[in-house]
Design an enzyme around this catalytic site. Structure first.
Site, PDB file in Angstrom:
ATOM      1  N   ASP A 181       5.504  31.107  63.089  1.00 60.69           N
ATOM      2  CA  ASP A 181       5.022  30.427  63.588  1.00 60.69           C
ATOM      3  C   ASP A 181       5.856  29.914  64.385  1.00 60.69           C
ATOM      4  OD1 ASP A 181       5.241  29.147  60.527  1.00 60.69           O
ATOM      5  OD2 ASP A 181       3.234  29.330  60.678  1.00 60.69           O
TER       6      ASP A 181
ATOM      7  N   ASN B 192      -4.480  23.658  52.518  1.00 61.50           N
ATOM      8  CA  ASN B 192      -5.846  24.262  52.482  1.00 61.50           C
ATOM      9  C   ASN B 192      -5.846  25.475  52.898  1.00 61.50           C
ATOM     10  OD1 ASN B 192      -4.662  24.369  54.903  1.00 61.50           O
ATOM     11  ND2 ASN B 192      -5.640  23.392  56.382  1.00 61.50           N
TER      12      ASN B 192
ATOM     13  N   HIS C 287      -4.057  28.159  54.456  1.00 65.27           N
ATOM     14  CA  HIS C 287      -4.091  28.808  55.368  1.00 65.27           C
ATOM     15  C   HIS C 287      -2.740  29.487  54.951  1.00 65.27           C
ATOM     16  CE1 HIS C 287      -0.963  24.795  57.657  1.00 65.27           C
ATOM     17  NE2 HIS C 287      -0.497  26.032  55.723  1.00 65.27           N
TER      18      HIS C 287
ATOM     19  N   GLU D 173      -5.526  28.735  60.294  1.00 64.64           N
ATOM     20  CA  GLU D 173      -6.875  27.162  59.078  1.00 64.64           C
ATOM     21  C   GLU D 173      -7.845  28.013  59.007  1.00 64.64           C
ATOM     22  OE1 GLU D 173      -5.276  25.490  58.134  1.00 64.64           O
ATOM     23  OE2 GLU D 173      -3.713  23.796  59.986  1.00 64.64           O
TER      24      GLU D 173
HETATM   25  C1  F6R Z   1       4.681  27.310  57.975  1.00 63.75           C
HETATM   26  C2  F6R Z   1       4.259  27.774  57.490  1.00 63.75           C
HETATM   27  C3  F6R Z   1       3.114  27.934  56.458  1.00 63.75           C
HETATM   28  C4  F6R Z   1       3.585  26.824  55.192  1.00 63.75           C
HETATM   29  C5  F6R Z   1       2.701  25.727  54.705  1.00 63.75           C
HETATM   30  C6  F6R Z   1       3.547  25.215  53.403  1.00 63.75           C
HETATM   31  O1  F6R Z   1       6.047  29.016  58.758  1.00 63.75           O
HETATM   32  O2  F6R Z   1       3.664  28.942  58.097  1.00 63.75           O
HETATM   33  O3  F6R Z   1       1.975  28.058  56.272  1.00 63.75           O
HETATM   34  O4  F6R Z   1       4.069  27.889  54.244  1.00 63.75           O
HETATM   35  O5  F6R Z   1       2.047  24.393  55.485  1.00 63.75           O
HETATM   36  O6  F6R Z   1       4.009  24.322  53.982  1.00 63.75           O
HETATM   37  P1  F6R Z   1       4.578  23.232  52.866  1.00 63.75           P
HETATM   38  O7  F6R Z   1       6.299  24.727  52.240  1.00 63.75           O
HETATM   39  O8  F6R Z   1       6.028  22.327  53.748  1.00 63.75           O
HETATM   40  O9  F6R Z   1       4.325  23.344  51.963  1.00 63.75           O
END
Ligand code: F6R
Length: 255
Positions: free
Chosen positions: A74, A143, A145, A150
Site C-alpha cells: 500500500d 482494528n 486491517h 479497513e
Molecule cells: C503497512 C500495512 C498495514 C500495517 C498495519 C500495522 O504496509 O499494510 O496493514 O501493517 O497498519 O502497522 P504497524 O506495524 O505500524 O503497527
C-alpha cells in the site's frame, strides 16, 4: 516455540527483537528456496526489525535480493513518492537501498497519480504477469486491517483506493507529527489480492495488537474483522511476541 491453531502456524516469541529474528529466518528459508520469486512487503513499525535482520543477513552473504521482484501492499493517497512520509521512501530507507535489489523490479503503489483506477488495475495485472506473490509479509492494524483494508461491509477485491479508518489515522498520525497532516486515503492491495498470495507471513508485536490477533484467529470471518479472512488461507505463518499473543495464550491454555 511454534504451535498450530486451525490453519495457522504460530511462532510465539519473547519480544519484538525475537519476533524480528524469527520472521527473518522464515523469510530466508523462502528466499533461499525461491531466489527469483515474487515477494510482497509491508511497511509500518512492525517489520522494521525484520528488515534490519535481512540487511544483516545480506551483509553476511547469506542472502541475495538480486533476482527477486517485489510488490508493496500500500501507499498513502495523495502522496509523492519522494516525500519522507511515503511508503516508497520507507522501503528504500529500511531495506532496498541496503541490499542488492534490482531497482527495476521494485513495485510500490503510487500515491501521486490521477488515473488511479487504471493504475490499480495495472498493478494487479503486473502481479499476475509475474506469476503471483510467493510470500507476502503482513502486519495487522489495531482494528484488524490487513494492508489498508479497513473494517467494512464487504471484503475488498483487487488493488483500489480506499478511505482510511479514523482509528488508523489516529494510530499512524505519530509518523506525521499530528493527525491533520496524514492523508485520509490510500491505495491498497485488496483482500482478494492478499488471499491469492501463495504464502503469508504475518507479524505482530505489543499488547495493542492482542485483540487484533485474537480476532484474526478466533473471530467470526467477516469484513468488519478483515484479518479473520486469513482463517480461510492455507499457508499462513503468524509470528507474534508474548504481548501480542496475550489473548490467544488465555484462550488456548496450550500456548
Ligand atoms: C503497512 C500495512 C498495514 C500495517 C498495519 C500495522 O504496509 O499494510 O496493514 O501493517 O497498519 O502497522 P504497524 O506495524 O505500524 O503497527
Amino acid at each position: 516455540m511454534n504451535y498450530t491453531v486451525s490453519n495457522f502456524v504460530i511462532y510465539l516469541e519473547k519480544d519484538y527483537d525475537e519476533m524480528s529474528k524469527r520472521a527473518s529466518s522464515i523469510f530466508l528459508q523462502y528466499l533461499n528456496k525461491k531466489k527469483n520469486g515474487v515477494y510482497g512487503f509491508a511497511t509500518g513499525t512492525t517489520p522494521e526489525g525484520l528488515y534490519k535482520e535481512l540487511i544483516q543477513e545480506y551483509k553476511l552473504g547469506n542472502i541475495s535480493f538480486k533476482n527477486i521482484t517485489s510488490f508493496n501492499l500500500d501507499e498513502y493517497f495523495p502522496m509523492d513518492p519522494s516525500s519522507e512520509h511515503s511508503y516508497h521512501h520507507y522501503m528504500m530507507e529500511h531495506l532496498f537501498n541496503h541490499v542488492d535489489m534490482d531497482k527495476n523490479k521494485i513495485n510500490v503503489p503510487k500515491g501521486n497519480i490521477t488515473d488511479y483506477e487504471k493504475f490499480c488495475h495495472d498493478y494487479d495485472m503486473k502481479i499476475k504477469e509475474n506469476g503471483g506473490i510467493h510470500l507476502q509479509i503482513l502486519g495487522i492494524g489495531t482494528n484488524g486491517h490487513i494492508g489498508f483494508n479497513e473494517p467494512d461491509d464487504v471484503f475488498s477485491k483487487g488493488t483500489a483506493k480506499i478511505k482510511l479508518a479514523e482509528s488508523t489515522i489516529k494510530d499512524n498520525s505519530i509518523h506525521f507529527g499530528n493527525s491533520e497532516n496524514i492523508p485520509r486515503e490510500a491505495i491498497s492491495m485488496g483482500i482478494k489480492s492478499i488471499m491469492m498470495c501463495e504464502n503469508i507471513l504475518i507479524m505482530a508485536s505489543g499488547k495493542r495488537k492482542s485483540d487484533a490477533i485474537y480476532n484474526m484467529i478466533y473471530g467470526n470471518i467477516e469484513p468488519q474483522n478483515p484479518g479473520s479472512v486469513l482463517q480461510l488461507h492455507k499457508n499462513v505463518t503468524v509470528v507474534v511476541d508474548e504481548d501480542a499473543a496475550s489473548k490467544i495464550i488465555d484462550k488456548t491454555k496450550r500456548i
